[in-house]
Design a protein around this motif. Structure first.
Motif, short mmCIF file in Angstrom:
data_model
loop_
_atom_site.label_atom_id
_atom_site.label_comp_id
_atom_site.label_asym_id
_atom_site.label_seq_id
_atom_site.Cartn_x
_atom_site.Cartn_y
_atom_site.Cartn_z
N LYS A 294 3.35 6.08 -5.21
CA LYS A 294 4.17 6.46 -6.53
C LYS A 294 3.33 6.30 -7.75
O LYS A 294 3.47 6.95 -8.58
CB LYS A 294 5.35 5.33 -6.87
N ASP A 295 2.00 5.84 -7.57
CA ASP A 295 1.26 5.89 -8.91
C ASP A 295 0.16 6.90 -8.77
O ASP A 295 -0.46 7.18 -9.63
CB ASP A 295 0.40 4.35 -8.72
N LEU A 296 -0.05 7.61 -7.64
CA LEU A 296 -1.14 8.61 -7.19
C LEU A 296 -0.64 9.91 -8.49
O LEU A 296 -1.72 10.19 -9.01
CB LEU A 296 -0.98 9.27 -5.82
N GLN B 87 0.72 -1.06 0.12
CA GLN B 87 0.01 0.11 0.05
C GLN B 87 0.87 1.02 0.05
O GLN B 87 0.56 2.21 -0.68
CB GLN B 87 -0.70 -0.10 1.28
N GLU B 88 2.02 1.05 0.71
CA GLU B 88 2.90 2.26 0.57
C GLU B 88 3.53 2.43 -0.80
O GLU B 88 3.64 3.73 -1.21
CB GLU B 88 3.90 2.22 1.57
N LEU C 289 -10.05 13.32 -4.06
CA LEU C 289 -10.31 12.62 -2.65
C LEU C 289 -9.41 11.53 -2.88
O LEU C 289 -9.69 10.89 -3.72
CB LEU C 289 -11.62 12.55 -2.34
N VAL C 290 -8.48 11.15 -2.14
CA VAL C 290 -7.95 9.77 -2.10
C VAL C 290 -8.00 9.07 -0.68
O VAL C 290 -7.76 9.69 0.52
CB VAL C 290 -6.28 10.18 -2.02
N THR D 284 1.45 9.99 5.17
CA THR D 284 2.75 9.51 4.12
C THR D 284 2.27 9.77 2.60
O THR D 284 3.18 10.20 1.87
CB THR D 284 3.03 8.36 4.22
N ALA D 285 1.14 9.63 2.26
CA ALA D 285 0.51 9.98 1.18
C ALA D 285 0.62 11.30 0.55
O ALA D 285 0.99 11.68 -0.41
CB ALA D 285 -0.77 9.08 0.50
#
Length: 562
Positions: free
Chosen positions: A289-291, A284-285, A305-306, A316-317
């Motif tokens: 990098k994909d966001l 999940q961490e 919204l994430v 962290t995101a």
């Protein structure tokens, strides 16, 4: 009734509105005080096809449309129609005034609707009460309310609590089953099915006694919020452990398109070794990098919204996103607003994020900090907000894009997939009609789970009854609730369940006592005999309860609790 959109508009539909006014004009179709309650000027296409049946109270209706398409407004129209026919009761008034019942599976959703309807309906004298397990309305408030908002579990408990609850049950004329596909959940679906069957049995008994017209009870059902029209799915090559499932909703046409593909970045070593799920936290961490690529592709320059699994995952995101300058707030006027509001934030981490147009929203923040973050996001000063899935369900925020970063959460017994009902609500936050004309929901998940979520969101899952697994408990509850239950009354209750409906369609329910001389009633070569099946099932289950000394039987054949 047939699903809306599957049949032509009803005879005498929108075209019967006041001459010279636009068809579907709310003020031309409803009474002036009622059109003001709705708060919008025009019906959409789906609402225009349905409003008159609900406003006139002429029958039950099943509505299948995407989340955010305006299904709940149809229930509001039905409530207004009930008030037009019977009138509203003022504060403190009791008696046999008809009531409307709204059942939804999530507390957050019930809280949101109750808050919204208190401000809407109390302006015209209709009281609203809430039963969700948190802040409860008192018994007298529920008795005097015109609109009751509840989760199925709380309504099930309330409806078999006392004589006063029975009076409320008898007064219910209008029911909305929101997110009715929760029937497919093993425990919660059985509770909903049992509670609705109790309502239907009560209506049937009132009709038999001449206390209720045969067509007085009305139900508005919302089947799977995922679209029931045409869907296209493309399956790209498997390049990596997770896959992006994007659900696009074009609000005007209410027709979705679906795209499933590989992640926007090429697979790397970080994806290897995660196939067995032993390091879900790292997986999940790695999705952080994909966001940026997902936001660039789908946001259209609007807010996003994430949804993250934990408070730490949100933070962290957000920190990772703060290193992407082209995705931060770049408008000078908005930057000035952010700088001013950041000084009011008490949390240092949130304060630094707010200054660049990002925010987090979770239970670790104090209420004032959360309110400021939400307000800035509503103004689109904050362009990306990271939140936990449960907290944001009760907040109606404008987002063109919703991203679900991972679909598993760590619970008491290990990693578990999200509840499908919560996921429906999460993706429904994209493109809310009052804020935008379109929305996109993107789910980042493991490759093995992609097809599961695609089926959930597109309505491809067959809804089954799970009452059979909880039948002894449900029947015992009915015996306790009724105090005296006859086999005939129990058969009436069972006839009103979804289980009975499914038995006629998929006759796979085992039945004790089936022999060659008396075969299973659902497997007869002449076709399923559902009536006989219900009789034998009632007899079998009551005998099991008798053998266990959980109920007793009087000489008259009436079953009573022990």
């Amino acid at each position: 009734g047939a699903p809306c959109g599957a049949t032509p508009p009803l005879a005498g539909g929108p075209e019967t509105c006041t001459p010279g006014r636009q068809a579907g004009d709310v003020s031309a179709c409803l009474e002036p005080q009622h059109s003001a309650v709705l708060g919008f000027r025009l019906f959409n296409r789906m609402q225009a096809a349905c409003w008159e049946r609900l406003y006139s109270g002429s029958g039950s209706l099943v509505v299948s449309a995407p989340t955010g398409a305006g299904k709940t407004a149809l229930f509001e129209i039905a409530i207004l129609g009930m008030l037009r026919r019977h009138g509203a009761r003022g504060p403190g008034e009791s008696g046999g005034a008809p009531k409307a019942l709204y059942l939804a599976p999530l507390k957050a959703l019930c809280d949101e609707k109750a808050s919204e309807w208190i401000s809407k309906f109390e302006t015209i004298g209709a009281q609203v009460a809430k039963l969700t397990g948190d802040t409860e309305s008192r018994g007298t408030a529920v008795e005097n309310a015109t609109v009751i908002v509840a989760t199925p579990e709380m309504w099930d408990g309330f409806s078999r609590r006392s004589r006063a609850a029975l009076d409320v049950l008898r007064a219910v004329e209008l029911v909305c089953l929101d997110e009715v596909h929760m029937l497919n959940l093993p425990r919660r679906g059985a509770v909903l099915e049992s509670a609705v069957a109790r309502l239907r049995m009560c209506w049937r008994l009132q009709q038999d006694m001449g206390l209720r017209p045969a067509d007085a009870a009305q139900a508005v059902g919302g089947p799977p919020s995922g679209p029931a029209l045409r869907c296209g799915v493309s399956d790209d090559s498997e390049r990596g452990r997770h896959r992006r499932v994007a659900v696009r909703r074009r609000r005007r046409g209410l027709r979705p398109s679906v795209r499933a593909g590989a992640p926007p970045c090429a697979a790397s070593d970080r994806d290897q070794g995660l196939q067995d799920g032993r390091n879900e936290f790292m997986f999940q961490e790695s999705l952080n990098k994909d966001l940026p690529a997902v936001i660039r592709q789908y946001s259209g320059g609007r807010s996003a919204l994430v949804f993250c699994v934990t408070k730490r995952a949100c933070e962290t995101a957000a920190k990772a996103m703060s290193r992407e300058p082209e995705l931060l707030q770049r408008d000078p006027a908005m930057q000035a607003v952010l700088a001013e509001q950041a000084r009011r934030i008490s949390d240092p981490g949130l304060q630094s994020l707010i200054r660049v147009g990002l925010a987090v929203h979770h239970a670790g923040l104090n209420p004032e900090d959360r309110r400021i973050a939400s307000d800035l996001f509503t103004q689109e000063a904050v362009v990306v907000m990271f939140c936990t899935q449960t907290l944001a369900l009760g907040v109606n925020l404008p987002a063109r894009l919703v991203i679900v970063k991972g679909t598993t959460a760590y619970r008491d017994d290990g990693w578990e997939e999200y509840d499908p009902l919560e996921m429906q609500q999460i993706v429904g936050r994209a493109g809310r009609p009052q804020f935008d004309t379109q929305g996109v929901a993107v789910i980042l998940t493991e490759q093995a789970h992609a097809d599961i979520w695609r089926r959930q969101l597109l309505g491809g899952t067959v809804i089954e009854s799970h009452l059979k697994d909880w039948l002894p408990e449900a029947i015992l509850a009915e015996v306790v609730a009724q105090a005296r239950l006859t086999p005939a009354a129990l058969a009436t209750w069972l006839h009103a369940t979804f289980l009975r409906a499914r038995c006629g369609k998929a006759p796979s329910f085992p039945l004790e006592g089936s022999t060659s001389s008396e075969p299973h009633p659902l497997l007869k070569h002449t076709g399923p005999d559902v009536g006989r099946f219900v009789e034998r099932l009632c007899a079998n289950e009551l005998q099991r309860l008798l053998d266990s000394s959980l109920v007793g039987m009087q000489d008259s054949g009436v079953f009573v609790p022990t």
